[in-house]
Structures are given as C-alpha cells and as structure tokens.
Design an enzyme around this catalytic site. Structure first.
Site, PDB file in Angstrom:
ATOM      1  N   ARG A  93       0.838  -1.215   0.000  1.00  0.00           N
ATOM      2  CA  ARG A  93       0.000   0.000   0.000  1.00  0.00           C
ATOM      3  C   ARG A  93       0.868   1.258   0.000  1.00  0.00           C
ATOM      4  O   ARG A  93       0.448   2.316  -0.482  1.00  0.00           O
ATOM      5  CB  ARG A  93      -0.982  -0.011   1.179  1.00  0.00           C
ATOM      6  CG  ARG A  93      -1.868   1.218   1.271  1.00  0.00           C
ATOM      7  CD  ARG A  93      -3.165   0.997   2.048  1.00  0.00           C
ATOM      8  NE  ARG A  93      -2.977   0.235   3.263  1.00  0.00           N
ATOM      9  CZ  ARG A  93      -2.418   0.686   4.384  1.00  0.00           C
ATOM     10  NH1 ARG A  93      -1.973   1.930   4.445  1.00  0.00           N
ATOM     11  NH2 ARG A  93      -2.274  -0.098   5.435  1.00  0.00           N
ATOM     12  N   LYS A 126      -8.285   5.541 -19.820  1.00  0.00           N
ATOM     13  CA  LYS A 126      -8.664   5.924 -21.173  1.00  0.00           C
ATOM     14  C   LYS A 126      -7.532   5.637 -22.173  1.00  0.00           C
ATOM     15  O   LYS A 126      -7.285   4.500 -22.467  1.00  0.00           O
ATOM     16  CB  LYS A 126      -9.102   7.387 -21.190  1.00  0.00           C
ATOM     17  CG  LYS A 126     -10.071   7.757 -20.034  1.00  0.00           C
ATOM     18  CD  LYS A 126     -11.418   7.061 -20.116  1.00  0.00           C
ATOM     19  CE  LYS A 126     -12.260   7.170 -18.857  1.00  0.00           C
ATOM     20  NZ  LYS A 126     -12.542   8.504 -18.377  1.00  0.00           N
ATOM     21  N   TYR A 134     -15.949  16.862 -15.545  1.00  0.00           N
ATOM     22  CA  TYR A 134     -16.239  15.431 -15.543  1.00  0.00           C
ATOM     23  C   TYR A 134     -17.206  15.158 -14.380  1.00  0.00           C
ATOM     24  O   TYR A 134     -17.052  15.740 -13.299  1.00  0.00           O
ATOM     25  CB  TYR A 134     -14.923  14.660 -15.372  1.00  0.00           C
ATOM     26  CG  TYR A 134     -15.133  13.177 -15.278  1.00  0.00           C
ATOM     27  CD1 TYR A 134     -15.498  12.436 -16.404  1.00  0.00           C
ATOM     28  CD2 TYR A 134     -14.980  12.504 -14.074  1.00  0.00           C
ATOM     29  CE1 TYR A 134     -15.703  11.075 -16.315  1.00  0.00           C
ATOM     30  CE2 TYR A 134     -15.177  11.140 -13.981  1.00  0.00           C
ATOM     31  CZ  TYR A 134     -15.553  10.432 -15.114  1.00  0.00           C
ATOM     32  OH  TYR A 134     -15.765   9.082 -15.019  1.00  0.00           O
ATOM     33  N   ASP A 184      -6.727  18.333 -15.696  1.00  0.00           N
ATOM     34  CA  ASP A 184      -7.188  16.985 -16.037  1.00  0.00           C
ATOM     35  C   ASP A 184      -6.872  16.784 -17.517  1.00  0.00           C
ATOM     36  O   ASP A 184      -7.524  17.362 -18.388  1.00  0.00           O
ATOM     37  CB  ASP A 184      -8.689  16.859 -15.756  1.00  0.00           C
ATOM     38  CG  ASP A 184      -9.221  15.452 -16.056  1.00  0.00           C
ATOM     39  OD1 ASP A 184      -8.595  14.735 -16.859  1.00  0.00           O
ATOM     40  OD2 ASP A 184     -10.272  15.090 -15.493  1.00  0.00           O
TER      41      ASP A 184
END
Ligand SMILES: *Cc1c(COP(=O)(O)O)cnc(C)c1O
Length: 416
Positions: free
Chosen positions: A67, A230, A120, A205
C-alpha cells in the site's frame, strides 16, 4: 544525450532488466509485504519512506508494504513522470482516486476552487457533494475559459469566497471539447491568490488528450492528472490514474495515498506499462480515423452539428489555442443528430461496429447519447447551458479500419 521522445520513453523507460534477473519485460510482483534483511535495514527502509526516497534507490532503501509502494508502481510512475516531463508521478487505482487524493491533499476547509466547466461528472460530484457541504470549500466556475475578462471575474469571486486552494482545469472538456487556456488561467489565478499565504495549486485533467497530445506542465500547470483508464490503458480493460508534477507537490500525495489506500495494484500497473508502449501508435491511428468520421458527419444531411476541435479555424481563439497548446484534436468528439432523442436513439440502435457504451480512448469505437447517459444527472438547464442538446451524441473513435466506421454510420443514418 538528447532528451528522448515520448515514443521511446513509452517502450522501455522505468524498467531495467539487469535489476530483475534479466527478464526482458517487467515481472509482476504479487506480494503485499516485503522482507527486511535485518533490523538495521528495516529501520533504514522506513527512514527512506518517510523522507520520500525511491525504495529501489540503493542498499539502504527497500520496499515495506504494497500500500506504501511496490516495484510495479515504481516502474509505472517513473515512466509516466517522463512522459509528462515531470520530476515525479504518483499512480492511483482510478482517475477518480487520483482526483480525490489530489483535492483532499491540496485543499483546506474554507478554501475555494476555481474551475473550468463543464466538469467530468465524478469531479463535479466530489466538489458539490463532499468538498462543499462537508468541508465548506466553494467551487467557482469560469464561464469562458478562453476569455481573460471572464477568467479574471471568476478568480476574483473565488478569492472572495476564500483562499484559492486549487485551480482545476479540464481541457478539452467533456462532451463538447471546449478548450481552456492553461497558461492564461494559471497566470490570472496566481495573481489573484498572491496575498493569500500559499499559492493556488494549478491542476489540469489531461484525460481527453493524454501525454501524447498535450503537456500541461509545459504550459504552466503545477500538476497534470490523467485517467489512465482511457488512452494510456487503451483497451477498456483496466482502471488507473496518475498525477505528475514537482516532487514537493507529488510526494505528499503519495503519503496521503498510503492513508486512503488509493494506490494501484501490481497487475494494474503491469497492464498499463504494457499498454503505454503502443499509446502513440494507437493515438495516431485513432486521431486519423476521428478526422475522417468528423468530415463524413459534417457533410451528412441528417447531422445538425459536429463539435470537433480539428474544425476550429486557426484564426479563431480556440484554433489558435489548439495550435499553441496541443499536438492534435484527439479522437473523442460530439455531434448532434437532427431532431432529438428519438432520432439519436434510432442511429444508436442500428450501429453494428460502434459499441454503445460510455468511456473513451479504447481500441474500439464507442458511442453514447450524452443527455441520457454521461449527463443524465445534470439538470436540463445546466445541460443546455453547456451546449448538450437532446440530439447530442459523443463518440470515441478507435483504431478499426476507417472505411468500416464510415460504412456503419452511413447504414445506421439511413434508418434515422
Ligand atoms: C474517465 C475520466 C475521469 C475519471 O477516471 P476513472 O479512471 O474512470 O476514475 C476523470 N476525468 C475525465 C475527463 C475522464 O474522462
């Protein structure tokens, strides 16, 4: 040696076979925890982590627990930092994990956020359903992200609502490819925030174009966020996100990632390392296909409008910005079917090559009706204000043969 180009960085950067038994390609390190050599090594590994040193940086360093960091995460971050031309990068288990960790890590209660619009959906929800009601952080929208007066007015209003903690720029925006001038917004926001003690963090972004077509850090942004789901992932089979920038801004986000548990797992990192190798090739082909599809739609009598950045005249403010800020128009754009929802649905229902789904940037071409899918939760007035009509359809063009995409659209439009 000359600075390497993105295509070369994408293939091998961040992975050294000599450190991994000579394996030509990255092995996947499926281990949640890492064994120290002895007590002193455990101590130095923890010292290294607290100081933000790379775990594979030398004999005194080491991985601790997945982690916090793991070898595949290091490889992916090194590669993404190089592609974004940044000092450092942090990777996350989705674009939204990257966005939420960045916003929670950069804002304080009572701050304001200056942002472009539309945002978004997930980013909009995070700001309006969590940051505003729970932390008193007011989002203030820029109405025209190309216009200095509009940007200045929004920055002044944001400053009046509190210190501008973050400037959040989405360009091009979704679904109508509105462009925002990164350099201009960054300059105005820094001026507006000059007396507030800590400077605003200017974040972009970069999902819609990705590192192949736009480098926000070169235009004055502090942080570049990308949904790797994406174009970097590129095959619609994995999720991921990244944030690149100066070490002093990225390192605290890695520490917060450890607390929130928003790290990307070894297999996800491996898939992305593999996919990024072909990103430039896929992008090039998809952009070429997108241009052909946009021109076909533009000429079709049943299409009322095509919103494709590639059609902007170089003399227009948007066209000039595209030439200055981007390497291309991308392969996701929107168009309006003449009529409304019924006509749009008839087109969608007759397509055979295009698949009806949200998301973008995959090898396959995807199509969706904005008002009833990605923008369903946006109230009709706000939807209309951002230019989304009942006939608006968004497409993400893939890497299929151009002629099959055009044939498919032509036969489906006959049925409209
Ligand atoms: C998809 C997307 C995101 C969120 O990314 P996930 O990987 O789905 O969490 C953020 N911004 C934009 C512009 C996107 O298209």
């Amino acid at each position: 040696m000359a600075r390497r180009r993105s295509e070369t960085i994408a293939v091998g950067h961040g992975y050294d076979p000599a450190s991994h038994q000579g394996a030509a390609k990255p092995p996947i390190y499926m281990s949640s925890t890492f064994v120290y050599r002895d007590g002193a090594h455990a101590k130095s590994a923890h010292e290294g982590y607290l100081a933000g040193r790379a775990p594979d940086g030398g004999a005194d360093e080491g991985y601790i627990y997945a982690r916090l960091d793991h070898p595949n995460l290091q490889m992916l971050q090194t590669r993404m930092a190089a592609l974004d031309r940044a000092e450092a990068c942090a990777c996350f288990n989705s674009g939204m994990a990257a966005i939420s960790t960045t916003l929670l890590g950069s804002l304080r209660p009572g701050d304001s956020i200056l942002h472009t619009r539309p945002l978004y959906g997930g980013t909009d929800g995070l700001m309006n359903n969590l940051l505003l009601p729970v932390h008193g952080i007011a989002p203030v929208a820029i109405t025209d992200a190309l216009d200095e007066t509009a940007i200045r007015a929004a920055a002044t209003e944001a400053r009046a609502r509190g210190p501008i903690g973050v400037v959040w720029i989405e360009t091009p925006s979704n679904p109508l490819s509105g462009l925002a001038d990164i350099a201009l917004i960054a300059r105005i926001a820094r001026e507006a925030g000059a007396g507030q003690g800590r400077p605003p963090v200017v974040a972009v972004d970069n999902t819609f174009l990705g590192p192949t077509l736009q480098n926000p850090l070169a235009h004055g942004a502090d942080l570049c966020m990308t949904s790797l789901t994406k174009y970097a992932g590129g095959h619609s089979d994995t999720l991921g996100g990244s944030v690149s920038g100066r070490f002093d801004l990225v390192e605290p986000l890695r520490k917060l990632r450890t607390l929130l548990g928003t790290h990307l797992d070894p297999h996800g990192c491996w898939l992305l390392l593999r996919s990024i190798e072909t990103m430039a090739l896929r992008t090039e082909r998809a952009c070429r296909n997108a241009g052909a599809v946009a021109r076909f739609l533009q000429a079709h009598p049943k299409i009322a409008r095509v919103v494709y950045a590639g059609f902007l005249s170089p003399e227009s403010p948007g066209g000039a910005l595209l030439a200055r800020q981007c390497e291309g128009a991308g392969s996701t754009f929107s168009f309006d079917v003449a009529g409304g929802e019924a006509e749009a649905f008839r087109l969608l229902d007759h397509l055979r090559v295009f698949r009806l789904a949200v998301s973008l940037g995959g090898t396959e071409s995807l199509i969706c009706h904005s008002a009833t899918t990605t923008h369903f939760s946006v109230p009709p007035e706000r939807r209309a204000a951002s230019g989304v009509t009942d006939g608006t359809i968004r497409i993400s063009i893939g890497i299929e043969h151009e002629a099959d995409l055009l044939d498919d659209l032509a036969q489906a439009l006959e049925k409209v």
